[in-house]
Design a protein around this motif. Structure first.
Motif, PDB file in Angstrom:
ATOM      1  N   VAL B 225       2.136   1.775 -10.065  1.00  0.00           N
ATOM      2  CA  VAL B 225       1.496   1.232 -11.335  1.00  0.00           C
ATOM      3  C   VAL B 225       1.965  -0.101 -11.646  1.00  0.00           C
ATOM      4  CG1 VAL B 225       2.581   2.089 -13.237  1.00  0.00           C
ATOM      5  CG2 VAL B 225       0.316   1.671 -13.264  1.00  0.00           C
ATOM      6  N   ALA B 226       3.392  -0.124 -10.953  1.00  0.00           N
ATOM      7  CA  ALA B 226       4.016  -1.538 -11.849  1.00  0.00           C
ATOM      8  C   ALA B 226       3.368  -2.364 -11.217  1.00  0.00           C
ATOM      9  CB  ALA B 226       5.907  -1.715 -11.338  1.00  0.00           C
ATOM     10  N   PHE B 227       3.077  -2.842  -9.506  1.00  0.00           N
ATOM     11  CA  PHE B 227       2.064  -3.629  -8.653  1.00  0.00           C
ATOM     12  C   PHE B 227       0.907  -3.663  -9.453  1.00  0.00           C
ATOM     13  CE2 PHE B 227       5.566  -0.568  -6.246  1.00  0.00           C
ATOM     14  CZ  PHE B 227       6.672  -2.150  -6.605  1.00  0.00           C
ATOM     15  N   TYR B 228       0.551  -2.362  -9.794  1.00  0.00           N
ATOM     16  CA  TYR B 228      -1.241  -3.003 -10.245  1.00  0.00           C
ATOM     17  C   TYR B 228      -0.839  -3.754 -11.209  1.00  0.00           C
ATOM     18  CZ  TYR B 228      -4.906  -0.546 -12.267  1.00  0.00           C
ATOM     19  OH  TYR B 228      -6.596   0.107 -11.973  1.00  0.00           O
ATOM     20  N   ALA B 229       0.069  -3.326 -12.190  1.00  0.00           N
ATOM     21  CA  ALA B 229      -0.057  -4.288 -13.483  1.00  0.00           C
ATOM     22  C   ALA B 229       0.457  -5.957 -13.067  1.00  0.00           C
ATOM     23  CB  ALA B 229       1.699  -3.794 -14.275  1.00  0.00           C
ATOM     24  N   VAL B 230       1.606  -6.047 -12.337  1.00  0.00           N
ATOM     25  CA  VAL B 230       1.698  -7.383 -11.820  1.00  0.00           C
ATOM     26  C   VAL B 230       0.114  -7.942 -11.269  1.00  0.00           C
ATOM     27  CG1 VAL B 230       2.711  -9.043 -10.342  1.00  0.00           C
ATOM     28  CG2 VAL B 230       3.929  -6.859 -11.081  1.00  0.00           C
ATOM     29  N   GLY B 231      -0.722  -7.479 -10.618  1.00  0.00           N
ATOM     30  CA  GLY B 231      -1.956  -7.692 -10.057  1.00  0.00           C
ATOM     31  C   GLY B 231      -2.499  -8.035 -10.959  1.00  0.00           C
ATOM     32  N   ALA B 232      -2.479  -7.971 -12.416  1.00  0.00           N
ATOM     33  CA  ALA B 232      -3.620  -7.476 -13.005  1.00  0.00           C
ATOM     34  C   ALA B 232      -3.471  -8.594 -14.586  1.00  0.00           C
ATOM     35  CB  ALA B 232      -3.840  -5.964 -14.060  1.00  0.00           C
ATOM     36  N   TYR B 233      -2.215  -8.443 -14.135  1.00  0.00           N
ATOM     37  CA  TYR B 233      -1.755 -10.208 -15.247  1.00  0.00           C
ATOM     38  C   TYR B 233      -1.503 -11.220 -14.071  1.00  0.00           C
ATOM     39  CZ  TYR B 233      -0.199  -7.678 -19.743  1.00  0.00           C
ATOM     40  OH  TYR B 233      -0.890  -6.436 -19.980  1.00  0.00           O
ATOM     41  N   SER B 234      -1.056 -11.115 -13.239  1.00  0.00           N
ATOM     42  CA  SER B 234      -1.673 -12.265 -12.411  1.00  0.00           C
ATOM     43  C   SER B 234      -2.910 -12.600 -12.911  1.00  0.00           C
ATOM     44  CB  SER B 234      -0.724 -12.363 -10.921  1.00  0.00           C
ATOM     45  OG  SER B 234       0.033 -11.743 -10.643  1.00  0.00           O
ATOM     46  N   GLY B 258       2.439  -8.841  -3.620  1.00  0.00           N
ATOM     47  CA  GLY B 258       3.039  -7.743  -2.180  1.00  0.00           C
ATOM     48  C   GLY B 258       4.639  -8.746  -2.738  1.00  0.00           C
ATOM     49  N   THR B 259       4.743  -9.466  -3.558  1.00  0.00           N
ATOM     50  CA  THR B 259       6.464 -10.577  -3.397  1.00  0.00           C
ATOM     51  C   THR B 259       7.683  -9.520  -4.432  1.00  0.00           C
ATOM     52  OG1 THR B 259       5.288 -12.557  -3.499  1.00  0.00           O
ATOM     53  CG2 THR B 259       7.782 -12.857  -4.338  1.00  0.00           C
ATOM     54  N   ALA B 260       6.258  -9.465  -5.311  1.00  0.00           N
ATOM     55  CA  ALA B 260       7.041  -8.136  -6.648  1.00  0.00           C
ATOM     56  C   ALA B 260       7.098  -6.961  -5.573  1.00  0.00           C
ATOM     57  CB  ALA B 260       6.268  -7.942  -7.612  1.00  0.00           C
ATOM     58  N   GLY B 261       6.382  -6.893  -5.039  1.00  0.00           N
ATOM     59  CA  GLY B 261       6.854  -4.723  -4.579  1.00  0.00           C
ATOM     60  C   GLY B 261       8.516  -5.312  -3.440  1.00  0.00           C
ATOM     61  N   VAL B 262       8.306  -6.551  -2.402  1.00  0.00           N
ATOM     62  CA  VAL B 262       9.539  -6.847  -2.072  1.00  0.00           C
ATOM     63  C   VAL B 262      10.695  -6.967  -2.614  1.00  0.00           C
ATOM     64  CG1 VAL B 262      10.100  -8.481  -0.070  1.00  0.00           C
ATOM     65  CG2 VAL B 262       7.900  -7.717  -0.287  1.00  0.00           C
ATOM     66  N   LEU B 263      10.537  -7.703  -3.460  1.00  0.00           N
ATOM     67  CA  LEU B 263      11.735  -8.272  -4.611  1.00  0.00           C
ATOM     68  C   LEU B 263      12.539  -7.161  -4.852  1.00  0.00           C
ATOM     69  CD1 LEU B 263      11.046 -11.334  -6.222  1.00  0.00           C
ATOM     70  CD2 LEU B 263      12.486 -11.551  -4.766  1.00  0.00           C
ATOM     71  N   LEU B 264      11.687  -5.963  -5.691  1.00  0.00           N
ATOM     72  CA  LEU B 264      12.029  -5.063  -5.726  1.00  0.00           C
ATOM     73  C   LEU B 264      12.609  -4.181  -4.983  1.00  0.00           C
ATOM     74  CD1 LEU B 264       9.932  -3.780  -8.830  1.00  0.00           C
ATOM     75  CD2 LEU B 264      11.948  -5.181  -9.341  1.00  0.00           C
ATOM     76  N   GLY B 265      12.223  -4.040  -4.214  1.00  0.00           N
ATOM     77  CA  GLY B 265      12.321  -2.900  -3.181  1.00  0.00           C
ATOM     78  C   GLY B 265      13.737  -3.302  -2.100  1.00  0.00           C
ATOM     79  N   ALA B 396       6.312  -2.235   4.449  1.00  0.00           N
ATOM     80  CA  ALA B 396       5.035  -0.799   3.658  1.00  0.00           C
ATOM     81  C   ALA B 396       5.211  -0.672   2.472  1.00  0.00           C
ATOM     82  CB  ALA B 396       5.864   0.645   4.163  1.00  0.00           C
ATOM     83  N   PHE B 397       6.368  -0.959   1.561  1.00  0.00           N
ATOM     84  CA  PHE B 397       5.989  -2.070  -0.008  1.00  0.00           C
ATOM     85  C   PHE B 397       6.178  -2.684  -0.037  1.00  0.00           C
ATOM     86  CE2 PHE B 397       9.110  -1.081  -3.868  1.00  0.00           C
ATOM     87  CZ  PHE B 397       8.981  -0.025  -3.684  1.00  0.00           C
ATOM     88  N   GLY B 398       5.569  -3.879   0.773  1.00  0.00           N
ATOM     89  CA  GLY B 398       5.445  -4.924   0.410  1.00  0.00           C
ATOM     90  C   GLY B 398       3.868  -4.766   0.773  1.00  0.00           C
ATOM     91  N   ILE B 399       3.272  -4.548   1.729  1.00  0.00           N
ATOM     92  CA  ILE B 399       1.915  -4.318   1.731  1.00  0.00           C
ATOM     93  C   ILE B 399       0.914  -3.215   0.625  1.00  0.00           C
ATOM     94  CG2 ILE B 399       0.083  -3.356   3.377  1.00  0.00           C
ATOM     95  CD1 ILE B 399       1.866  -4.444   5.589  1.00  0.00           C
ATOM     96  N   GLY B 400       1.962  -2.406   0.470  1.00  0.00           N
ATOM     97  CA  GLY B 400       1.678  -0.925  -0.619  1.00  0.00           C
ATOM     98  C   GLY B 400       0.864  -1.805  -1.855  1.00  0.00           C
ATOM     99  N   ALA B 401       2.323  -2.654  -2.509  1.00  0.00           N
ATOM    100  CA  ALA B 401       1.953  -3.438  -3.802  1.00  0.00           C
ATOM    101  C   ALA B 401       0.883  -4.474  -3.673  1.00  0.00           C
ATOM    102  CB  ALA B 401       3.757  -3.949  -3.964  1.00  0.00           C
ATOM    103  N   MET B 402       1.002  -5.127  -1.916  1.00  0.00           N
ATOM    104  CA  MET B 402      -0.492  -6.036  -2.435  1.00  0.00           C
ATOM    105  C   MET B 402      -1.763  -5.946  -2.750  1.00  0.00           C
ATOM    106  SD  MET B 402      -0.720  -8.407   0.863  1.00  0.00           S
ATOM    107  CE  MET B 402      -2.121  -6.689   1.909  1.00  0.00           C
ATOM    108  N   PHE B 403      -1.933  -3.894  -2.013  1.00  0.00           N
ATOM    109  CA  PHE B 403      -3.273  -3.723  -2.383  1.00  0.00           C
ATOM    110  C   PHE B 403      -3.329  -3.445  -3.761  1.00  0.00           C
ATOM    111  CE2 PHE B 403      -3.397  -2.657   2.449  1.00  0.00           C
ATOM    112  CZ  PHE B 403      -4.379  -3.929   2.745  1.00  0.00           C
ATOM    113  N   ALA B 404      -2.379  -2.543  -4.177  1.00  0.00           N
ATOM    114  CA  ALA B 404      -2.095  -2.171  -5.826  1.00  0.00           C
ATOM    115  C   ALA B 404      -2.512  -3.401  -6.710  1.00  0.00           C
ATOM    116  CB  ALA B 404      -0.801  -1.752  -6.316  1.00  0.00           C
ATOM    117  N   GLY B 405      -1.608  -5.280  -6.438  1.00  0.00           N
ATOM    118  CA  GLY B 405      -2.128  -6.087  -6.375  1.00  0.00           C
ATOM    119  C   GLY B 405      -3.619  -6.550  -6.786  1.00  0.00           C
TER     120      GLY B 405
END
Lengths: 308, 507
Positions: B225-234, B258-265, B396-405
């Protein structure tokens, strides 16, 4: 003000109190992880149930007219430990035992499901509102004074710290000296081998959950006494922080869990005292990440060798 | 009985005393569990908390536990007949009580209702469900040799069902897609139905996104949900601060997430399964705490409001009158209707979800997709084959995060208002439950799970308070029943001899 020694001392006392609570919860995580290698995600909820059982018992005692505080405290302690321990036992029996030979993810997801279930179970039965309680123990002693800044150690904080130390001593004795403790350590090393030499593995694991839940319920009681207000959601954050403490101290190590708890409590208290109170949870999580990156085995943990 | 006896199942003589003792112990444990939290209710009164007792409920729960345990013992000992008789009777009594008002009229019905244990009919319906299940099991045991399957048999059976669903997916997939496409034009598709449709599709998209991370790469992410939130807020901040339109901001929001995903991942992906789970959970909470407290940037608990609605590809707006520009209904010469926007949102999220789906289906056939699945199965073996685990996991992490965004920016534009409230851990757990329920890695499973978990509760609004309870219970039961996920079936992505040919066995 923030530069004075008195202020520092004040934060130190707060941190130690908080750390005792985290440490007691962390022991439950670390024991369960040590013995069956799973993160009991629902352990925070057990802590929350302990707090709820405590507040109910306090209210009942108040209605029954038990006003002598030490007696009331002892009764609440016994009741909370017993009832919460049964929750711990049931949790293991119903949700975790059938999955003991399953992949780790399955057990973890079950634990998350159990955590959601218990949270909503309490919410449905006791409503989502905050449950405040009048302070039971009041007063304290002044320990230090500097330029009009008085540092006091309340009786409540004393009770919490002394009780924690006492429980730790009892607990360590059980682990080191008794048959049960030996069985637990045997199961931790090799469950199948322990079973071969006559250790009742199921019973040992059950008792581990019972002990962990009992300690968590004491932490719940302390939380109730210290903050004076609880709700059904307290288990989530406290659970994560206690898990952080267990990882910080080295998961699987009992002194490590206590040490980790105290450290997390201190970090939180000093962070709130010297920086901002809003980001204290971020501080705790950052510590978790940093520890896992730089010292995955924790401070007192043994290195984990992966066998293929 | 004759059936099972003939098959040579050993039926022990029933030890009544032992049976009663076992059931009593169960009842006692249930008593200990219930007395504190069920027996006493804390009530809010001015100036503190008071207590009310509910001992009748405790007694009923104990009685149910006792009877239920005896029923289970009888089934275990291959004596289903008493259960077969008692369970339907109990069901009937409960049903009569539940429906008393409709059967006997309101007066005598209300009188009967006083005998009803628990005042909440939902709990009673739960009890009815249990008795029905017991009756069915007893009936099954009466006619079959063994009433309960072993775990392996059950697994094999569910595996066949999973495989069946997967085969059916070839047919079911296009069918569902067709149904989704024509749904807005159905006569029953009012605003409410479409809103639920949009909601379900949002979770389908999130589920498919998380499926890449959890299902394919095997990384348990509890902070999705963090990446979902990043996408929504962006998206929300871009749109409200810089007046960027939805279509421009959408890729940017995905990129940010996606960037957030890579950075956190990056720092945490070398951790093992359950550690990773906890750390991602921590990240999820951290992002929520930051959103909550960084007042000057995110608006803190007030959130971001006034997020612009999406336009029709920048060509037309969905409002009655547009001062400078075209309105959608004018463009197509239609009567103005507010539902146009919802239909557009419906198709938008449908298209976005399909993009995720097609992407996942295709990437599974690429080396990187194969590497994800290989990594899930055995990390050490992958390492020795020269796959870089960290980079593979990171993609995988980054792509998943991107879709959440992407899903997050859709969420923001649909709601028009976002706050940290919408991005709690529960949200992550719901998305994870969809993936788990669907069977890790199964695309059609995610759709079915999303419809069941999101769609059904929306239609039964009055059960709202029980939703999460049932949710947690479902997660536990499904894992106990089938640890691999309900519809899990892993079709090999590559076969030596093609799909239908079987390799010849040399004996």
């Amino acid at each position: 003000m923030q530069n004075s020694f008195a202020y520092f001392l004040d934060q130190l006392i707060n941190g130690l109190t908080l750390g005792s609570i985290y440490g007691l919860i962390a022991i439950g995580y670390t024991m369960v992880y040590g013995i069956i290698g799973m993160i009991n995600f629902a352990h925070g909820e057990i802590f929350m149930i302990g707090a709820f059982v405590s507040i109910i018992t306090f209210l009942l005692l108040g209605m029954a007219g038990v006003t002598w505080v030490p007696l009331a405290l002892i009764i609440v302690l016994v009741v909370a430990m017993t009832l919460t321990a049964i929750y711990g036992w049931t949790l293991e029996r119903v949700a975790y035992r059938p999955l003991r030979r399953s992949p780790r993810l399955a057990a973890l997801i079950t634990a998350i499901g159990m955590s959601i279930f218990l949270q909503n179970y309490v919410q449905l039965l006791q409503s989502a509102r905050n449950k405040p309680m009048q302070p039971v123990v009041s007063g304290g002693v002044q320990v230090f004074e500097q330029q009009g800044y008085v540092v006091s150690l309340s009786f409540m904080q004393m009770i919490i710290i002394v009780l924690t130390v006492l429980l730790m001593i009892i607990f360590t004795t059980v682990i080191v000296r008794t048959t049960l403790g030996r069985a637990q350590r045997a199961c931790e090393q090799d469950r199948d081998m322990a079973a071969l030499i006559g250790v009742n593995v199921d019973r040992t694991i059950s008792l581990t959950f019972v002990m962990g839940a009992a300690l968590a319920s004491v932490a719940g009681l302390m939380f109730l006494l210290y903050y004076g207000v609880i709700d059904f959601y307290i288990g989530f954050l406290a659970g994560i922080k206690a898990f952080t403490a267990a990882v910080l101290g080295g998961i699987g190590s009992l002194p490590g869990a206590m040490l980790g708890g105290i450290l997390i409590g201190l970090i939180e208290a000093f962070w709130s005292g010297y920086f901002t109170v809003e980001y204290k949870d971020v501080a705790a999580f950052s510590i978790l990440v940093l520890v896992l990156i730089f010292r995955p085995t924790g401070l007192l943990g043994k290195p984990d060798i992966e066998k293929v | 009985m004759a059936v099972s006896a003939a098959e040579g199942i050993d039926i022990r003589p029933l030890n009544l005393a032992a049976m009663v003792r076992e059931a009593s112990i169960t009842a006692l444990v249930v008593f200990a569990l219930a007395i504190g939290l069920v027996g006493f209710e804390t009530l809010d009164v001015p100036g503190g908390v008071a207590i009310r007792t509910r001992f009748a409920d405790v007694a009923v729960v104990m009685a149910l536990a006792f009877v239920g345990r005896i029923a289970l013992i009888l089934l275990r000992e291959h004596r289903p007949r008493p259960v077969l008789i008692v369970a339907p009777i109990l069901t009937a009594i409960m049903l009569v009580l539940l429906l008393s008002e409709t059967i006997f009229g309101s007066e005598s019905g209300a009188a009967l209702k006083r005998f009803m244990p628990f005042h909440d009919p939902v709990v009673l319906w739960g009890v009815v469900a249990v008795t029905v299940i017991l009756a069915v099991r007893a009936a099954y045991a009466q006619t079959h040799v063994s009433s309960s399957l072993t775990l392996e048999e059950r697994d094999a059976r569910m595996d066949r069902i999973g495989a069946g669903v997967q085969r059916a997916a070839r047919l079911l997939g296009p069918l569902l897609l067709g149904a989704a496409i024509v749904l807005p034009f159905m006569p029953f598709a009012d605003r409410r139905v479409l809103d639920i449709g949009v909601l379900v599709l949002m979770y389908v998209m999130l589920g498919w996104g998380l499926n890449i991370v959890v299902g394919l790469a095997g990384l348990l992410d509890l902070g999705y949900v963090a990446f979902y939130a990043v996408g929504a807020y962006s998206f929300a901040l871009l749109a409200t601060q810089f007046d960027v339109s939805f279509w421009v901001a959408l890729p940017f929001a995905g990129l940010m997430a996606g960037t957030a995903g890579v950075l956190l991942g990056f720092p945490v992906l070398r951790l093992r399964g359950d550690y990773l789970a906890i750390v991602t959970l921590g990240f999820g909470e951290m992002i929520r705490v930051i959103l909550l407290n960084w007042y000057s940037f995110t608006g803190g608990p007030d959130g971001v409001s006034g997020i612009p609605r999406p336009s029709f590809f920048g060509l037309a707006e969905f409002s009655r009158s547009v001062p400078d520009g075209t309105a959608f209904h004018e463009m197509f010469g239609l009567e103005y209707a507010s539902i146009h926007r919802i239909i557009f949102l419906f198709y938008l999220i449908l298209a976005m979800a399909l993009v995720v789906n097609v992407f996942t289906m295709r990437i599974r056939k690429l080396p990187i997709g194969r590497a994800w699945e290989a990594l899930r199965e055995d990390e050490t073996a992958c390492r020795s084959l020269g796959i870089n685990p960290r980079n593979t996991k990171l993609t995988a992490f980054g792509i998943g995060a991107m879709f959440a965004g992407f899903a997050g920016s859709f969420f923001a534009t649909r709601q028009g208002f976002i706050s940290p409230e919408s991005f709690t851990f529960i949200e992550s757990a719901v998305i994870l439950a969809i993936v788990v329920l669907g069977g890790f890695g199964s695309q059609i499973g995610v759709v079915i799970a999303a419809v069941v978990l999101i769609g059904l509760p929306e239609f039964f609004r009055d059960l709202q308070q029980y939703r999460m309870l049932a949710f947690g219970m479902a997660m536990v039961l499904i894992m106990l029943w089938r640890p691999a996920g309900l519809l899990a079936h892993r079709e090999p992505t590559l076969r030596l001899f093609g799909r239908d040919k079987k390799p010849e066995t040399n004996s």
